[in-house]
Design a protein around this motif. Structure first.
Motif, mmCIF file in Angstrom:
data_model
loop_
_atom_site.group_PDB
_atom_site.id
_atom_site.type_symbol
_atom_site.label_atom_id
_atom_site.label_comp_id
_atom_site.label_asym_id
_atom_site.label_seq_id
_atom_site.Cartn_x
_atom_site.Cartn_y
_atom_site.Cartn_z
ATOM 1 N N ASP A 29 0.832 -1.215 0.000
ATOM 2 C CA ASP A 29 0.000 0.000 0.000
ATOM 3 C C ASP A 29 0.861 1.259 0.000
ATOM 4 O O ASP A 29 0.568 2.234 -0.691
ATOM 5 C CB ASP A 29 -0.920 0.014 1.225
ATOM 6 N N THR A 30 1.932 1.227 0.777
ATOM 7 C CA THR A 30 2.835 2.370 0.838
ATOM 8 C C THR A 30 3.521 2.583 -0.507
ATOM 9 O O THR A 30 3.625 3.719 -0.978
ATOM 10 C CB THR A 30 3.889 2.150 1.938
ATOM 11 N N ARG A 32 2.402 1.675 -3.450
ATOM 12 C CA ARG A 32 1.383 2.128 -4.398
ATOM 13 C C ARG A 32 1.114 3.623 -4.223
ATOM 14 O O ARG A 32 1.023 4.377 -5.197
ATOM 15 C CB ARG A 32 0.098 1.322 -4.180
ATOM 16 N N ALA A 33 1.001 4.062 -2.972
ATOM 17 C CA ALA A 33 0.751 5.483 -2.705
ATOM 18 C C ALA A 33 1.943 6.331 -3.143
ATOM 19 O O ALA A 33 1.764 7.427 -3.698
ATOM 20 C CB ALA A 33 0.472 5.691 -1.220
ATOM 21 N N LYS A 36 1.850 6.610 -6.950
ATOM 22 C CA LYS A 36 0.796 7.530 -7.396
ATOM 23 C C LYS A 36 1.225 8.980 -7.187
ATOM 24 O O LYS A 36 1.042 9.827 -8.047
ATOM 25 C CB LYS A 36 -0.491 7.248 -6.616
ATOM 26 N N SER A 37 1.840 9.279 -6.026
ATOM 27 C CA SER A 37 2.261 10.654 -5.795
ATOM 28 C C SER A 37 3.381 11.069 -6.729
ATOM 29 O O SER A 37 3.439 12.216 -7.149
ATOM 30 C CB SER A 37 2.694 10.919 -4.367
#
Length: 88
Positions: A29-30, A32-33, A36-37
């Motif tokens: 999740d980290t 992926r975030a 995205k950023s």
């Protein structure tokens, strides 16, 4: 230690520390975030470069909104108790 830069075993230690600190469930999740950023940052930087190269400097809507609009001067209404003076 820092003269030779990071060696593979340094990176392995850092990876193990991340897994221990954040756990194996939060790492995807980290990542992926973070991805995205990074995509958002790159697209915004590219948009800013293309805006700077193609458009001359003009006031934007944000700058225009910061300046208050001047209303036409109107006479102030007089209180009801004062007599009106007419010239003529």
């Amino acid at each position: 230690m820092l003269r030779n830069g990071l060696e593979p075993w340094h990176l392995l230690i850092v990876a193990i520390v991340f897994i221990v600190l954040f756990g194996s469930r939060k790492l995807p999740d980290t990542a992926r975030a973070l991805g995205k950023s990074m995509r958002i940052l790159k697209s915004e930087a590219k948009a800013m470069k293309s805006d700077d190269a193609s458009a001359p400097v003009e006031p934007t809507s944000v700058q225009m909104a910061a300046e208050p609009a001047k209303a036409p001067a109107q006479p102030e209404p007089k209180p009801a108790g004062e007599p009106t003076v007419t010239t003529g």
